[in-house]
Write a protein that holds these residues in place. Structure first.
Motif, PDB file in Angstrom:
ATOM      1  N   CYS A 187       0.817  -1.224   0.000  1.00  0.00           N
ATOM      2  CA  CYS A 187       0.000   0.000   0.000  1.00  0.00           C
ATOM      3  C   CYS A 187       0.847   1.269   0.000  1.00  0.00           C
ATOM      4  O   CYS A 187       1.791   1.392   0.776  1.00  0.00           O
ATOM      5  CB  CYS A 187      -0.877  -0.034   1.248  1.00  0.00           C
ATOM      6  SG  CYS A 187      -1.805   1.460   1.528  1.00  0.00           S
ATOM      7  N   CYS A 196      -4.975   0.109   2.477  1.00  0.00           N
ATOM      8  CA  CYS A 196      -5.987   1.163   2.642  1.00  0.00           C
ATOM      9  C   CYS A 196      -7.190   0.913   1.747  1.00  0.00           C
ATOM     10  O   CYS A 196      -8.271   1.434   1.987  1.00  0.00           O
ATOM     11  CB  CYS A 196      -5.367   2.531   2.331  1.00  0.00           C
ATOM     12  SG  CYS A 196      -5.042   2.813   0.569  1.00  0.00           S
ATOM     13  N   CYS A 199      -5.643   3.255  -2.655  1.00  0.00           N
ATOM     14  CA  CYS A 199      -4.563   3.668  -3.567  1.00  0.00           C
ATOM     15  C   CYS A 199      -4.485   2.698  -4.755  1.00  0.00           C
ATOM     16  O   CYS A 199      -5.010   1.587  -4.690  1.00  0.00           O
ATOM     17  CB  CYS A 199      -3.245   3.745  -2.795  1.00  0.00           C
ATOM     18  SG  CYS A 199      -2.556   2.154  -2.346  1.00  0.00           S
ATOM     19  N   CYS A 202      -3.222  -0.845  -3.846  1.00  0.00           N
ATOM     20  CA  CYS A 202      -4.192  -1.675  -3.113  1.00  0.00           C
ATOM     21  C   CYS A 202      -5.280  -2.194  -4.034  1.00  0.00           C
ATOM     22  O   CYS A 202      -5.704  -3.344  -3.928  1.00  0.00           O
ATOM     23  CB  CYS A 202      -4.854  -0.862  -1.996  1.00  0.00           C
ATOM     24  SG  CYS A 202      -3.832  -0.715  -0.535  1.00  0.00           S
TER      25      CYS A 202
HETATM   26 ZN    ZN Z   1      -3.296   1.478  -0.224  1.00  0.00          ZN
END
Ligand code: ZN
Length: 219
Positions: A187, A196, A199, A202
């Motif tokens: 991440c 998270c 992003c 991710c």
């Molecule tokens: Zn992330």
């Protein structure tokens, strides 16, 4: 099993951790190298060290702050936003020549510790336009390295033609799916494991995992 030694270029992320498991299955002796170029999250280095320790792998950390000095980018500067490239341009996380430098330094280290094999998680399938993730670049660098040193190396790229779902499958085949899922950091916001969720990194990771878990259920 090859009884020679391999060096794995290792960031503590999903891809390089999968490569580390791959190397442990293929080579008798394995060491890992992590490059410190002032990544946004020093957590990345901590995470890599922890994984190497847990797997009993000797871990080298090399200072590459020069890279940040030369090429400020979103991975190292808090004031540069992580963004996808626009109109076919490169994302703001791109660092010119990063793999050229990392693999060259990994090869120097390999020659010092008597390793003939260098393993890297670069991948052309999801390469986001990074020129030095292409297979042709790796092959060219392999030739160059062999011309530059007495030691003859083989660069291994187990993920080169895999998409993210197939990389998860490889981790699963190596009996490391849960380990990679729980202990790696991919991440951009520095959140370990599933991250998270927001992003680009991710999203790519999660999409691949969902796709793989779905295909696994269908069998
Ligand atoms: Zn992330």
């Amino acid at each position: 099993m090859n009884d020679e030694k391999a060096i794995v270029v290792f960031s503590g992320g999903q891809d390089s951790t999968t490569c580390l498991f791959w190397a442990l299955q293929h080579f008798k002796e394995v060491e890992a190298v992590t490059f410190n170029y002032n990544q946004r999250h020093s957590l990345e280095i901590e995470c890599a060290s922890k994984i190497a320790k847990e797997l009993g792998v000797l871990h080298h950390i090399l200072d590459m702050s020069l890279l940040n000095q030369l090429a400020p980018n979103a991975l190292t500067r808090m004031d540069i936003k992580v963004e996808d490239g626009v109109d076919g341009g490169l994302p703001s996380t791109f660092v010119p020549g990063r793999n050229l430098l990392f693999l060259s330094f990994a090869a120097v280290l390999a020659s010092q510790v008597g390793a003939k094999h260098v393993v890297t998680g670069v991948c052309e399938t999801d390469f986001s336009g990074y020129p030095d993730c292409r297979d042709v670049f790796i092959k060219s660098l392999n030739v160059t390295l062999n011309l530059s040193m007495v030691t003859q190396f083989v660069i291994h790229t187990p993920l080169m033609w895999l998409n993210k779902a197939e990389t998860w499958k490889l981790a699963d085949d190596l009996h490391a799916l849960d380990f990679v899922r729980e202990k790696t950091l991919t991440c951009y916001n520095g959140i370990i494991s599933d991250g998270c969720g927001e992003c680009p990194s991710c999203k790519l990771r999660q999409r691949g995992l969902d796709e793989y878990l779905k295909s696994r259920k269908e069998f």
